[in-house]
Every structure is written in C-alpha cells, then in structure tokens.
Design a protein around this motif. Structure first.
Motif, PDB file in Angstrom:
ATOM      1  N   ILE A 122       0.868  -1.173   0.000  1.00 21.47           N
ATOM      2  CA  ILE A 122       0.000   0.000   0.000  1.00 21.47           C
ATOM      3  C   ILE A 122       0.908   1.227   0.000  1.00 21.47           C
ATOM      4  O   ILE A 122       1.680   1.440   0.942  1.00 21.47           O
ATOM      5  CB  ILE A 122      -0.929   0.020   1.231  1.00 21.47           C
ATOM      6  CG1 ILE A 122      -1.741  -1.278   1.320  1.00 21.47           C
ATOM      7  CG2 ILE A 122      -1.859   1.225   1.177  1.00 21.47           C
ATOM      8  CD1 ILE A 122      -2.516  -1.429   2.611  1.00 21.47           C
ATOM      9  N   ILE A 133      -7.335  -6.406   3.449  1.00 19.93           N
ATOM     10  CA  ILE A 133      -6.939  -5.590   2.287  1.00 19.93           C
ATOM     11  C   ILE A 133      -7.656  -6.065   1.029  1.00 19.93           C
ATOM     12  O   ILE A 133      -8.170  -5.254   0.242  1.00 19.93           O
ATOM     13  CB  ILE A 133      -5.409  -5.635   2.109  1.00 19.93           C
ATOM     14  CG1 ILE A 133      -4.728  -4.867   3.251  1.00 19.93           C
ATOM     15  CG2 ILE A 133      -4.992  -5.045   0.760  1.00 19.93           C
ATOM     16  CD1 ILE A 133      -3.231  -5.049   3.317  1.00 19.93           C
ATOM     17  N   LEU A 144      -4.451  -0.038   8.955  1.00 18.01           N
ATOM     18  CA  LEU A 144      -4.667  -0.452   7.567  1.00 18.01           C
ATOM     19  C   LEU A 144      -5.784   0.356   6.915  1.00 18.01           C
ATOM     20  O   LEU A 144      -5.720   0.655   5.724  1.00 18.01           O
ATOM     21  CB  LEU A 144      -4.985  -1.948   7.503  1.00 18.01           C
ATOM     22  CG  LEU A 144      -3.801  -2.887   7.757  1.00 18.01           C
ATOM     23  CD1 LEU A 144      -4.266  -4.338   7.764  1.00 18.01           C
ATOM     24  CD2 LEU A 144      -2.706  -2.697   6.715  1.00 18.01           C
ATOM     25  N   MET A 196      -5.235   2.387   3.488  1.00 20.28           N
ATOM     26  CA  MET A 196      -6.060   2.175   2.292  1.00 20.28           C
ATOM     27  C   MET A 196      -6.737   3.478   1.854  1.00 20.28           C
ATOM     28  O   MET A 196      -6.857   3.766   0.660  1.00 20.28           O
ATOM     29  CB  MET A 196      -7.117   1.098   2.566  1.00 20.28           C
ATOM     30  CG  MET A 196      -6.561  -0.288   2.852  1.00 20.28           C
ATOM     31  SD  MET A 196      -5.802  -1.084   1.427  1.00 20.28           S
ATOM     32  CE  MET A 196      -7.239  -1.655   0.539  1.00 20.28           C
TER      33      MET A 196
END
Length: 328
Positions: A106, A126, A148, A152
C-alpha cells in the motif's frame, strides 16, 4: 532425549549480516524459536546453522528458519512479531505463503513508507476492501484495523480514486456528550481521534495533513454530526464502531454515496455502551449478511502485531470472559 532419536540439519548462511538479521537483537528471534521447539541451534564459522534434536522438532524449526532467511534475502526487514507468526502457523500446521502475503504493498504519501499486510487476516482485510464498497473489520486491539484503514484511505486519495477522506468516531465513548467538555468542537473531539491522527502522521508529511484538513480533503466528524449528510466520492472510516447503537449504525450506513468506500472498525470485547447487547456492531452482521458489496472480516489474537504481551493479555481476558459466561 535418546541419542538414536536425535538428528541434525544444516542450513547454510550467506554472510554475517544475514546471520545477524536472522538472530535478531540479543538473539531474540532464535530464543523465541527455542521457546517453542526443543532443539539446539548453533553456528559454525558464520556460514552454517546447525539444528539438532528430535526429527519432528528439527524439521519444523528448520522450515521456519528457512522461510525467515528467504524473507531476509528478498530484502524485507524481519521483526519479532513476524517470527512469532511463522511459529504459530507452523504449530497449527497452516501453510504460510509469505511471498503472497508480502506482495501487497500500500503506497501512501511518504515515499519511503511501504505498508504490507503482516498476517493472513490483514491480507484478507486488504483484499476485501479492494473488492467491496463496505467492509467491517472486527477484532481485538493491536490487529492493525485502524492502521490499515488509514493506509487504504490515503492510497485511494493519492491515486485519485476518491476526492476526500472522512474520519468518524462515536465521540466521548458511546454517549457523545460533547457539550460538557471544554473548548470548541475540534478541541472536544481531538483526543478521541488520536489513534487516527497517529496513523495519518506516520503515512504523510505533517504539513500536508494540516493543509488537507484546512481544505476539507481530510475531515474529522463525531458520529452524531453525520446525520442528514450524503457522502459521495469519499473514503469513510468509522472507528470504534462497537460503541454505536443500532440506530446510529443504521444512520451512518445510509450516509453512503456514489463512488465511496467505507471501512467500519470495531472490537466487540471493548463495548462501552451501558447495555452491551445494544451495540450496532454486534447486530449488523445478522442484518446485512449475504448483501453483495458488503464483507465482514474477523481478525483474531493471531493477527495482533504489537508486542507479544498484548497477544497474551488478549488471550488471558478471552479465557476469563469464557469462564465468566459459563458460570452465569
């Protein structure tokens, strides 16, 4: 152990740097392997690792060390949490394809920062966000849910997939009694958004973050202030969702607009509502199951990527909760 049952396995090392990385600071990685497997691990001339012990233990620990060496040889840094995760997967006889795990990168606003999933649960999260418009990430503290989600969101903003990021939380625990706190709205809610801020500052320069806040490209909002809005072309993160009521969860989900993505994070073991059974996060899984575009990802203590003691603490509390339920 009887000598006739003892075998030896040689693993060749390329150089001292590789050996140093494998052993870790104060040999913590090898000591951790020794905690789980009854083997003796020694070195010969800095070019060979010798594992001796019962065949089953030698083979299992050998596979783990070879896997860790392959990670090092691909240029990835090795952490103690990764070592522990490889051990746990081996103990449960679960295959861990680390190349598949680490290939997901990412990219965020700091060029030197590349974020990868560290566990299979994180990889599932993910993948789910890539495929769906709404994703629920449910699991204990330390599993990387917030981190996360922010990664994202920033990646989507960087790639111009969305035009803004909206960070939402039920402020002041579940009650949202903001009026009793000193200061203006931002000052009142600031402490409750600190985990999201910390992740943001780690992934983008501070001046860019402040600039985006001023321009409304990144917005923070208490859950109560979401009523009546429709959010198009946005990446929306609802953190601490276990402290939403069923009504609040319904209100939040119906703010969803065209071109948007939503991640809803929560830990159902840390509900602050007076009546825990009224948590919107608990009930929503039954209500929204089997709807295309919505996915629920459940993370466990195996996905904890903080200090090993955090994992042990979570498991201890889970045992206590389980015993308490049995006696009720």
């Amino acid at each position: 152990m009887e000598l006739k049952n003892v075998i030896k396995k040689d693993i060749f090392i390329k150089n001292k740097d590789e050996l140093r990385e494998l052993f870790g600071k104060y040999d913590e990685n090898i000591k951790l392997i020794n905690q789980y497997f009854s083997v003796k691990i020694s070195t010969q001339n800095d070019s060979k690792l010798v594992i001796s012990g019962i065949k089953k233990e030698v083979n299992s620990s050998g596979r783990i060390i070879e896997s860790l060496l392959s990670i090092i040889r691909e240029g990835y840094p090795l952490s103690m949490s990764q070592v522990k995760y490889h051990i746990e997967m081996a103990k449960k006889k679960q295959h861990l394809d680390w190349k598949s795990l680490y290939k997901d990168i990412i990219y965020v606003f700091k060029k030197e920062k590349e974020i990868r999933p560290k566990t299979l649960g994180q990889k599932r999260l993910i993948d789910a966000v890539k495929k769906n418009e709404i994703v629920f990430a449910i699991g204990p503290a330390g599993t990387g849910k917030t981190y996360l989600a922010v990664a994202m969101a920033l990646s989507a903003l960087k790639n111009e997939e969305v035009s803004r990021i909206i960070l939402v939380r039920p402020a002041v625990e579940a009650g949202e009694s903001l009026g009793y706190l000193p200061g203006d709205l931002l000052e009142k809610i600031d402490p409750y958004f600190r985990p999201l801020y910390d992740a943001m500052y780690e992934m983008m320069p501070a001046e860019k973050f402040q600039k985006y806040m001023e321009r409304g490209i990144i917005e923070i909002a208490p859950l109560a202030y979401m009523r009546g809005r429709t959010l198009n072309d946005s990446f929306i993160i609802l953190d601490d969702a276990q402290n939403t009521t069923l009504g609040q969860m319904r209100m939040f989900l119906t703010r969803f607009g065209f071109g948007s993505k939503v991640i809803i994070n929560g830990d159902i073991t840390q509900i602050d509502l007076p009546q825990k059974e009224n948590s919107g996060l608990i009930k929503v899984a039954k209500i929204l199951k089997n709807i295309d575009g919505i996915e629920f990802i459940y993370l466990t203590d195996q996905d904890v990527v903080r200090h090993r003691l955090v994992q042990e603490i979570i498991r201890a509390y889970e045992r206590e909760d389980s015993q308490h339920r049995k006696t009720e």
